[in-house]
Design a protein around this motif. Structure first.
Motif, PDB file in Angstrom:
ATOM      1  N   PRO A  20       4.212  16.944   7.347  1.00 53.71           N
ATOM      2  CA  PRO A  20       4.250  15.546   8.107  1.00 53.71           C
ATOM      3  C   PRO A  20       2.647  15.828   9.829  1.00 53.71           C
ATOM      4  O   PRO A  20       2.843  14.517  10.095  1.00 53.71           O
ATOM      5  CB  PRO A  20       5.064  16.506   8.950  1.00 53.71           C
ATOM      6  N   LYS A  21       2.772  17.159  10.040  1.00 55.29           N
ATOM      7  CA  LYS A  21       1.578  17.111  10.734  1.00 55.29           C
ATOM      8  C   LYS A  21       0.049  16.997  10.619  1.00 55.29           C
ATOM      9  O   LYS A  21      -0.538  15.718  11.566  1.00 55.29           O
ATOM     10  CB  LYS A  21       1.090  18.510  11.169  1.00 55.29           C
ATOM     11  N   LEU A  22      -0.251  16.585   9.569  1.00 56.03           N
ATOM     12  CA  LEU A  22      -1.076  15.711   8.750  1.00 56.03           C
ATOM     13  C   LEU A  22      -1.069  14.239   9.141  1.00 56.03           C
ATOM     14  O   LEU A  22      -2.336  13.521   9.017  1.00 56.03           O
ATOM     15  CB  LEU A  22      -1.910  16.057   7.198  1.00 56.03           C
ATOM     16  N   ALA A  23       0.497  13.867   8.113  1.00 54.62           N
ATOM     17  CA  ALA A  23       0.902  12.665   8.633  1.00 54.62           C
ATOM     18  C   ALA A  23       0.503  11.740   9.786  1.00 54.62           C
ATOM     19  O   ALA A  23       0.025  10.811  10.424  1.00 54.62           O
ATOM     20  CB  ALA A  23       2.109  12.511   7.893  1.00 54.62           C
ATOM     21  N   GLU A  24       0.756  12.552  10.730  1.00 52.87           N
ATOM     22  CA  GLU A  24       0.845  12.353  12.464  1.00 52.87           C
ATOM     23  C   GLU A  24      -0.674  12.245  12.571  1.00 52.87           C
ATOM     24  O   GLU A  24      -0.962  11.233  13.962  1.00 52.87           O
ATOM     25  CB  GLU A  24       1.830  13.121  13.199  1.00 52.87           C
ATOM     26  N   GLU A  25      -1.632  12.872  12.006  1.00 51.54           N
ATOM     27  CA  GLU A  25      -2.779  13.376  12.667  1.00 51.54           C
ATOM     28  C   GLU A  25      -3.037  11.989  11.908  1.00 51.54           C
ATOM     29  O   GLU A  25      -4.342  10.774  13.322  1.00 51.54           O
ATOM     30  CB  GLU A  25      -3.853  13.995  12.304  1.00 51.54           C
ATOM     31  N   TRP A  26      -2.951  11.484  11.280  1.00 56.16           N
ATOM     32  CA  TRP A  26      -4.081  10.517  10.459  1.00 56.16           C
ATOM     33  C   TRP A  26      -3.688   9.089  11.122  1.00 56.16           C
ATOM     34  O   TRP A  26      -4.451   7.655  11.446  1.00 56.16           O
ATOM     35  CB  TRP A  26      -4.030  10.599   9.013  1.00 56.16           C
ATOM     36  N   ILE A  27      -2.292   8.965  11.339  1.00 55.94           N
ATOM     37  CA  ILE A  27      -1.584   7.704  11.401  1.00 55.94           C
ATOM     38  C   ILE A  27      -1.442   7.153  13.051  1.00 55.94           C
ATOM     39  O   ILE A  27      -1.938   6.484  13.433  1.00 55.94           O
ATOM     40  CB  ILE A  27       0.380   7.796  11.176  1.00 55.94           C
ATOM     41  N   SER A  49       0.934  -1.186  -0.273  1.00 60.07           N
ATOM     42  CA  SER A  49       0.332  -0.281   0.102  1.00 60.07           C
ATOM     43  C   SER A  49       0.754   1.098   0.059  1.00 60.07           C
ATOM     44  O   SER A  49       2.012   1.757   0.837  1.00 60.07           O
ATOM     45  CB  SER A  49      -1.206   0.139   1.197  1.00 60.07           C
ATOM     46  N   ILE A  50       0.344   2.084  -0.757  1.00 61.53           N
ATOM     47  CA  ILE A  50       1.246   3.191  -1.093  1.00 61.53           C
ATOM     48  C   ILE A  50       0.428   4.649  -0.799  1.00 61.53           C
ATOM     49  O   ILE A  50      -1.066   4.356  -1.497  1.00 61.53           O
ATOM     50  CB  ILE A  50       2.134   3.631  -2.390  1.00 61.53           C
ATOM     51  N   VAL A  51       0.620   5.671   0.340  1.00 65.81           N
ATOM     52  CA  VAL A  51       0.038   6.635   0.654  1.00 65.81           C
ATOM     53  C   VAL A  51       1.423   7.943   0.918  1.00 65.81           C
ATOM     54  O   VAL A  51       1.888   8.002   1.273  1.00 65.81           O
ATOM     55  CB  VAL A  51      -0.971   6.187   2.063  1.00 65.81           C
ATOM     56  N   ARG A  52       0.360   9.289   0.282  1.00 60.67           N
ATOM     57  CA  ARG A  52       0.909  10.435   0.227  1.00 60.67           C
ATOM     58  C   ARG A  52       0.128  10.882   1.188  1.00 60.67           C
ATOM     59  O   ARG A  52      -0.583  11.186   1.154  1.00 60.67           O
ATOM     60  CB  ARG A  52       1.039  11.142  -0.414  1.00 60.67           C
ATOM     61  N   PHE A  53       1.268  12.116   2.207  1.00 59.75           N
ATOM     62  CA  PHE A  53       0.578  12.882   2.491  1.00 59.75           C
ATOM     63  C   PHE A  53       0.583  14.754   2.375  1.00 59.75           C
ATOM     64  O   PHE A  53       2.424  14.691   2.666  1.00 59.75           O
ATOM     65  CB  PHE A  53       0.306  12.584   4.504  1.00 59.75           C
ATOM     66  N   MET A  54       0.417  14.871   2.130  1.00 59.48           N
ATOM     67  CA  MET A  54       0.664  16.436   1.622  1.00 59.48           C
ATOM     68  C   MET A  54      -0.926  17.974   2.104  1.00 59.48           C
ATOM     69  O   MET A  54      -1.905  16.849   2.743  1.00 59.48           O
ATOM     70  CB  MET A  54       0.824  16.787   0.142  1.00 59.48           C
ATOM     71  N   PRO A  55       0.070  19.157   2.014  1.00 60.39           N
ATOM     72  CA  PRO A  55      -0.423  20.034   2.818  1.00 60.39           C
ATOM     73  C   PRO A  55      -2.432  19.821   2.086  1.00 60.39           C
ATOM     74  O   PRO A  55      -2.296  20.512   1.046  1.00 60.39           O
ATOM     75  CB  PRO A  55       0.490  21.158   2.476  1.00 60.39           C
ATOM     76  N   GLY A  56      -3.284  19.644   2.944  1.00 62.35           N
ATOM     77  CA  GLY A  56      -4.732  19.650   2.324  1.00 62.35           C
ATOM     78  C   GLY A  56      -5.011  18.741   1.185  1.00 62.35           C
ATOM     79  O   GLY A  56      -6.261  18.888   0.970  1.00 62.35           O
ATOM     80  N   ASP A  57      -4.309  17.434   1.575  1.00 61.50           N
ATOM     81  CA  ASP A  57      -4.373  16.443   0.462  1.00 61.50           C
ATOM     82  C   ASP A  57      -4.086  15.272   1.004  1.00 61.50           C
ATOM     83  O   ASP A  57      -2.547  15.565   1.529  1.00 61.50           O
ATOM     84  CB  ASP A  57      -4.464  17.540  -0.874  1.00 61.50           C
ATOM     85  N   VAL A  58      -5.256  14.088   1.282  1.00 61.07           N
ATOM     86  CA  VAL A  58      -4.505  12.305   0.691  1.00 61.07           C
ATOM     87  C   VAL A  58      -4.705  11.517   0.041  1.00 61.07           C
ATOM     88  O   VAL A  58      -6.125  12.221  -0.156  1.00 61.07           O
ATOM     89  CB  VAL A  58      -4.910  12.137   2.194  1.00 61.07           C
ATOM     90  N   ARG A  59      -3.536  11.148  -0.547  1.00 54.65           N
ATOM     91  CA  ARG A  59      -3.716  10.359  -1.732  1.00 54.65           C
ATOM     92  C   ARG A  59      -3.226   8.686  -1.288  1.00 54.65           C
ATOM     93  O   ARG A  59      -2.019   8.309  -1.066  1.00 54.65           O
ATOM     94  CB  ARG A  59      -2.875  10.941  -2.854  1.00 54.65           C
ATOM     95  N   ILE A  60      -3.857   8.279  -2.235  1.00 52.93           N
ATOM     96  CA  ILE A  60      -3.642   6.757  -2.208  1.00 52.93           C
ATOM     97  C   ILE A  60      -3.255   6.880  -3.702  1.00 52.93           C
ATOM     98  O   ILE A  60      -3.856   7.007  -4.306  1.00 52.93           O
ATOM     99  CB  ILE A  60      -5.235   5.161  -2.232  1.00 52.93           C
ATOM    100  N   TYR A  61      -1.760   6.152  -3.653  1.00 50.87           N
ATOM    101  CA  TYR A  61      -1.327   5.926  -5.016  1.00 50.87           C
ATOM    102  C   TYR A  61      -1.493   4.151  -5.398  1.00 50.87           C
ATOM    103  O   TYR A  61      -1.726   3.216  -4.578  1.00 50.87           O
ATOM    104  CB  TYR A  61       0.024   6.249  -4.867  1.00 50.87           C
ATOM    105  N   HIS A  62      -1.840   4.808  -7.270  1.00 48.26           N
ATOM    106  CA  HIS A  62      -1.947   3.633  -8.109  1.00 48.26           C
ATOM    107  C   HIS A  62      -0.960   3.371  -8.737  1.00 48.26           C
ATOM    108  O   HIS A  62       0.293   3.749  -8.744  1.00 48.26           O
ATOM    109  CB  HIS A  62      -3.548   3.546  -8.324  1.00 48.26           C
ATOM    110  N   LYS A  63      -1.245   1.484  -9.693  1.00 52.31           N
ATOM    111  CA  LYS A  63       0.341   1.783 -10.428  1.00 52.31           C
ATOM    112  C   LYS A  63       0.858   2.947 -11.357  1.00 52.31           C
ATOM    113  O   LYS A  63       1.629   2.098 -11.787  1.00 52.31           O
ATOM    114  CB  LYS A  63      -0.438   0.569 -11.122  1.00 52.31           C
TER     115      LYS A  63
END
Length: 328
Positions: free
Chosen positions: A275-282, A204-218
């Motif tokens: 990084p703050k968004l990532a910490e919140e989600w995790i 599974s590949i996930v990206r956290f960025m200011p104002g957006d969270v993404r699940i990456y595909h192929k």
């Protein structure tokens, strides 16, 4: 005492000797001149060539020596072929270059960012080739073409090799470019053998960025590499497109897998937000309930290498990360 006839004979012989000496002297001079000219460097004639690209066909008069590159992945392509650009767009993060290419960019002038490069700065560098991207720079193509021969890739996709092939043609280094790709592909094949059954793990590949969270595909940068290696992907992440954007917390279950790699985008203008968004989600209870979280199979990786750089140098560094993680 010499007779008249003796004197005549002597004069004839003397003149003949003088004639022979003069001929030999001239011959020696000629050989010297010939030797001098053979030692002089021969002027190599320019060999024009044409390149078909997203905006048409461009003729390039000779192998370029002053190249300006307008994409981040393009910068890595040139460096991999031992072509140092005179100008390049600054990295998405870094000051102004990514840490993993910084030591190779000494003396290179920043021409602005990838989304809006400075035409004036580009012109001041007096390039003999400009390489850009239709998706990014179509509006300024005519301006760039007025400065120097300009070649555009069609788009920016997960597979760096497609644009790389065009760049190698543009800088007249197809043989070098083909070897770079062949070396990468060979490394992937060797890794597939080494990884063996580990390729069955669902990634599974996930990206956290200011104002957006993404699940990456192929069709993402990292997704293409995992696909070439032959890894299984988490359920729903084997779609052939780029990514699921604007993910809400209700979609956290879609992030589950056997192993989860995540990265955060932390641009200077919004420092700390990713990084703050990532910490919140995790730390969210729904995330902690994932099997991948319970099994402690979550790994943070570098956003530049796994996503934003998008080039061949980052690709090899990404392979390093995969190799290191799965060899534990």
């Amino acid at each position: 005492m010499l007779t008249y006839y003796s004197r005549q004979k002597f004069s004839t012989i003397f003149l003949s000797v003088l004639f022979i000496i003069s001929i030999l002297t001239l011959g020696a001079c000629g050989n010297t001149e010939e030797k001098k000219s053979s030692n002089e460097p021969k002027k190599v004639e320019a060999k024009p060539y044409t390149v078909e690209h997203a905006m048409g066909t461009t003729e390039i008069k000779d192998t370029p020596k002053r190249v300006v590159i307008l994409t981040n992945e393009g910068t890595e392509a040139l460096l991999a072929m031992d072509v140092k650009p005179v100008g390049a767009v600054q990295s998405w993060t870094g000051d102004p270059w990514y840490a993993h290419i910084n030591d190779k960019m000494d003396g290179v002038t920043s021409v602005g960012n990838e989304g809006e490069p400075s035409v004036e700065t580009i012109a001041s560098l007096k390039p003999d080739l400009i390489i850009g991207n239709k998706m990014r720079h179509e509006k300024i193509y005519d301006q760039l073409s007025a400065i120097a021969p300009t070649v555009f890739a069609e788009t920016l996709r997960g597979d760096w090799k497609e644009n790389f092939k065009l760049y190698s043609k543009a800088v007249n280094k197809e043989d070098v470019g083909n070897k770079v790709i062949a070396d990468f592909d060979k490394r992937v094949e060797n890794m597939k053998t080494e990884l063996g059954d580990k390729l069955k793990q669902k990634v599974s590949i996930v990206r956290f960025m200011p104002g957006d969270v993404r699940i990456y595909h192929k069709d993402s940068f990292s997704g293409v590499i995992f696909d070439q290696l032959g890894f299984a992907r988490a359920e729903g992440q084997d779609a052939p497109d780029f990514a699921e954007k604007g993910v809400t917390k209700e979609r956290i279950p879609a992030m589950d897998g056997d192993v989860l790699f995540y990265f955060t985008y932390d641009p200077a203008e919004k420092k700390g937000e990713g990084p703050k968004l990532a910490e919140e989600w995790i730390n969210d209870p729904l995330f902690k309930n994932l099997n991948v979280a319970k099994n402690n199979k979550i790994q943070q990786v570098d956003d530049a290498i796994w996503n934003t750089a998008g080039g061949v140098i980052a690709s090899n560094l990404l392979l390093d990360d995969i190799e290191n993680y799965f060899s534990k």
